[in-house]
Design a protein around this motif. Structure first.
Motif, mmCIF file in Angstrom:
data_model
loop_
_atom_site.group_PDB
_atom_site.id
_atom_site.type_symbol
_atom_site.label_atom_id
_atom_site.label_comp_id
_atom_site.label_asym_id
_atom_site.label_seq_id
_atom_site.Cartn_x
_atom_site.Cartn_y
_atom_site.Cartn_z
ATOM 1 N N LEU A 1 0.822 -1.212 0.000
ATOM 2 C CA LEU A 1 0.000 0.000 0.000
ATOM 3 C C LEU A 1 0.853 1.259 0.000
ATOM 4 O O LEU A 1 0.532 2.234 -0.685
ATOM 5 C CB LEU A 1 -0.961 -0.014 1.188
ATOM 6 N N THR A 2 1.947 1.243 0.735
ATOM 7 C CA THR A 2 2.841 2.395 0.772
ATOM 8 C C THR A 2 3.491 2.602 -0.588
ATOM 9 O O THR A 2 3.560 3.726 -1.093
ATOM 10 C CB THR A 2 3.906 2.216 1.867
ATOM 11 N N SER A 3 3.937 1.522 -1.186
ATOM 12 C CA SER A 3 4.583 1.598 -2.498
ATOM 13 C C SER A 3 3.622 2.099 -3.568
ATOM 14 O O SER A 3 3.976 2.940 -4.400
ATOM 15 C CB SER A 3 5.110 0.214 -2.873
ATOM 16 N N GLN A 4 2.407 1.608 -3.549
ATOM 17 C CA GLN A 4 1.421 1.956 -4.585
ATOM 18 C C GLN A 4 0.849 3.365 -4.419
ATOM 19 O O GLN A 4 0.634 4.063 -5.405
ATOM 20 C CB GLN A 4 0.270 0.943 -4.547
ATOM 21 N N PHE A 5 0.601 3.791 -3.174
ATOM 22 C CA PHE A 5 -0.168 5.021 -2.956
ATOM 23 C C PHE A 5 0.579 6.152 -2.249
ATOM 24 O O PHE A 5 0.071 7.263 -2.207
ATOM 25 C CB PHE A 5 -1.443 4.703 -2.169
ATOM 26 N N GLN A 6 1.731 5.917 -1.658
ATOM 27 C CA GLN A 6 2.427 6.936 -0.867
ATOM 28 C C GLN A 6 1.413 7.677 0.020
ATOM 29 O O GLN A 6 1.217 8.892 -0.114
ATOM 30 C CB GLN A 6 3.175 7.941 -1.753
ATOM 31 N N PRO A 7 0.738 6.958 0.902
ATOM 32 C CA PRO A 7 -0.370 7.539 1.665
ATOM 33 C C PRO A 7 0.060 8.622 2.655
ATOM 34 O O PRO A 7 1.164 8.583 3.207
ATOM 35 C CB PRO A 7 -0.951 6.337 2.407
ATOM 36 N N ALA A 8 -0.839 9.565 2.860
ATOM 37 C CA ALA A 8 -0.656 10.579 3.896
ATOM 38 C C ALA A 8 -0.903 9.949 5.267
ATOM 39 O O ALA A 8 -0.340 10.390 6.262
ATOM 40 C CB ALA A 8 -1.613 11.738 3.666
ATOM 41 N N ALA A 9 -1.753 8.932 5.297
ATOM 42 C CA ALA A 9 -2.041 8.201 6.538
ATOM 43 C C ALA A 9 -2.357 6.757 6.171
ATOM 44 O O ALA A 9 -2.990 6.493 5.152
ATOM 45 C CB ALA A 9 -3.223 8.826 7.267
ATOM 46 N N LEU A 10 -1.897 5.839 7.021
ATOM 47 C CA LEU A 10 -2.153 4.423 6.793
ATOM 48 C C LEU A 10 -2.194 3.699 8.131
ATOM 49 O O LEU A 10 -1.248 3.781 8.911
ATOM 50 C CB LEU A 10 -1.063 3.807 5.910
ATOM 51 N N GLU A 11 -3.301 3.035 8.381
ATOM 52 C CA GLU A 11 -3.453 2.196 9.572
ATOM 53 C C GLU A 11 -3.898 0.818 9.099
ATOM 54 O O GLU A 11 -4.837 0.709 8.310
ATOM 55 C CB GLU A 11 -4.528 2.741 10.509
ATOM 56 N N ILE A 12 -3.231 -0.201 9.590
ATOM 57 C CA ILE A 12 -3.617 -1.576 9.268
ATOM 58 C C ILE A 12 -3.779 -2.313 10.588
ATOM 59 O O ILE A 12 -2.833 -2.407 11.376
ATOM 60 C CB ILE A 12 -2.563 -2.275 8.398
ATOM 61 N N ALA B 1 -4.948 8.898 0.701
ATOM 62 C CA ALA B 1 -3.944 9.147 -0.335
ATOM 63 C C ALA B 1 -4.533 10.010 -1.448
ATOM 64 O O ALA B 1 -5.726 9.920 -1.756
ATOM 65 C CB ALA B 1 -3.452 7.820 -0.917
ATOM 66 N N ASP B 2 -3.677 10.802 -2.060
ATOM 67 C CA ASP B 2 -4.100 11.654 -3.183
ATOM 68 C C ASP B 2 -4.643 10.828 -4.339
ATOM 69 O O ASP B 2 -5.494 11.309 -5.095
ATOM 70 C CB ASP B 2 -2.925 12.502 -3.683
ATOM 71 N N HIS C 1 -7.991 -13.551 4.230
ATOM 72 C CA HIS C 1 -9.352 -14.008 3.940
ATOM 73 C C HIS C 1 -10.314 -12.828 3.797
ATOM 74 O O HIS C 1 -11.231 -12.872 2.980
ATOM 75 C CB HIS C 1 -9.829 -14.946 5.048
ATOM 76 N N ALA C 2 -10.111 -11.782 4.603
ATOM 77 C CA ALA C 2 -11.034 -10.642 4.590
ATOM 78 C C ALA C 2 -10.266 -9.355 4.816
ATOM 79 O O ALA C 2 -9.353 -9.301 5.626
ATOM 80 C CB ALA C 2 -12.096 -10.816 5.670
ATOM 81 N N LEU C 3 -10.682 -8.322 4.085
ATOM 82 C CA LEU C 3 -10.044 -7.014 4.186
ATOM 83 C C LEU C 3 -11.132 -5.950 4.200
ATOM 84 O O LEU C 3 -11.831 -5.748 3.198
ATOM 85 C CB LEU C 3 -9.107 -6.796 3.000
ATOM 86 N N ALA C 4 -11.289 -5.274 5.320
ATOM 87 C CA ALA C 4 -12.221 -4.146 5.430
ATOM 88 C C ALA C 4 -11.439 -2.899 5.036
ATOM 89 O O ALA C 4 -10.338 -2.671 5.526
ATOM 90 C CB ALA C 4 -12.757 -4.025 6.845
ATOM 91 N N ILE C 5 -12.003 -2.102 4.139
ATOM 92 C CA ILE C 5 -11.265 -0.961 3.577
ATOM 93 C C ILE C 5 -12.015 0.338 3.842
ATOM 94 O O ILE C 5 -13.197 0.452 3.558
ATOM 95 C CB ILE C 5 -11.096 -1.130 2.053
ATOM 96 N N HIS C 6 -11.258 1.316 4.353
ATOM 97 C CA HIS C 6 -11.725 2.699 4.479
ATOM 98 C C HIS C 6 -10.671 3.528 3.742
ATOM 99 O O HIS C 6 -9.577 3.737 4.272
ATOM 100 C CB HIS C 6 -11.825 3.132 5.938
ATOM 101 N N ALA C 7 -10.962 3.931 2.518
ATOM 102 C CA ALA C 7 -10.003 4.667 1.685
ATOM 103 C C ALA C 7 -10.577 6.031 1.351
ATOM 104 O O ALA C 7 -11.682 6.135 0.841
ATOM 105 C CB ALA C 7 -9.710 3.874 0.412
ATOM 106 N N ASP C 8 -9.807 7.067 1.631
ATOM 107 C CA ASP C 8 -10.244 8.434 1.396
ATOM 108 C C ASP C 8 -9.125 9.274 0.807
ATOM 109 O O ASP C 8 -7.946 8.938 0.928
ATOM 110 C CB ASP C 8 -10.693 9.090 2.706
ATOM 111 N N ALA C 9 -9.500 10.392 0.208
ATOM 112 C CA ALA C 9 -8.543 11.386 -0.252
ATOM 113 C C ALA C 9 -8.337 12.397 0.877
ATOM 114 O O ALA C 9 -9.204 12.555 1.725
ATOM 115 C CB ALA C 9 -9.056 12.081 -1.497
ATOM 116 N N PRO C 10 -7.170 13.044 0.898
ATOM 117 C CA PRO C 10 -6.926 14.055 1.944
ATOM 118 C C PRO C 10 -7.912 15.212 1.856
ATOM 119 O O PRO C 10 -8.481 15.463 0.837
ATOM 120 C CB PRO C 10 -5.506 14.547 1.667
#
Length: 87
Positions: free
Chosen positions: A12-23, A50-51, A78-87
């Motif tokens: 995720l860091t490599s693909q999106f260079q996120p401003a915030a990331l929690e796993i 991420a932008d 098996h399961a991934l809950a996703i909360h993805a937003d733009a800054p």
């Protein structure tokens, strides 16, 4: 942080260079359920900002995240809950 969680973070860091990331590993909440393994690291919750998500629908953002971690989803996750937003 286990190896699966580390690989998720790296992808995720490599693909999106996120401003915030929690796993969060929520595998313990699913013990005994389908897809759960005794060693854990099967159920995760991702919160990412991420932008790259700017102007994308929720479905598009989820597809982008799923694509970035496809290898893990095809294997140990098996399961991934996703909360993805733009800054």
């Amino acid at each position: 942080m286990g190896p699966v969680q580390q690989r998720l973070r790296q992808a995720l860091t490599s693909q999106f260079q996120p401003a915030a990331l929690e796993i969060s590993d929520e595998s313990h909440l699913h013990a005994g359920h389908m897809g759960a393994r005794p060693e854990g690291e099967t159920h995760f919750r991702v919160r990412i900002v991420a932008d790259a998500f700017r102007g994308k629908t929720r479905l598009e953002r989820h597809r982008m995240v799923n694509s970035a971690v496809a290898d893990e989803l095809a294997g140990p996750v098996h399961a991934l809950a996703i909360h993805a937003d733009a800054p």
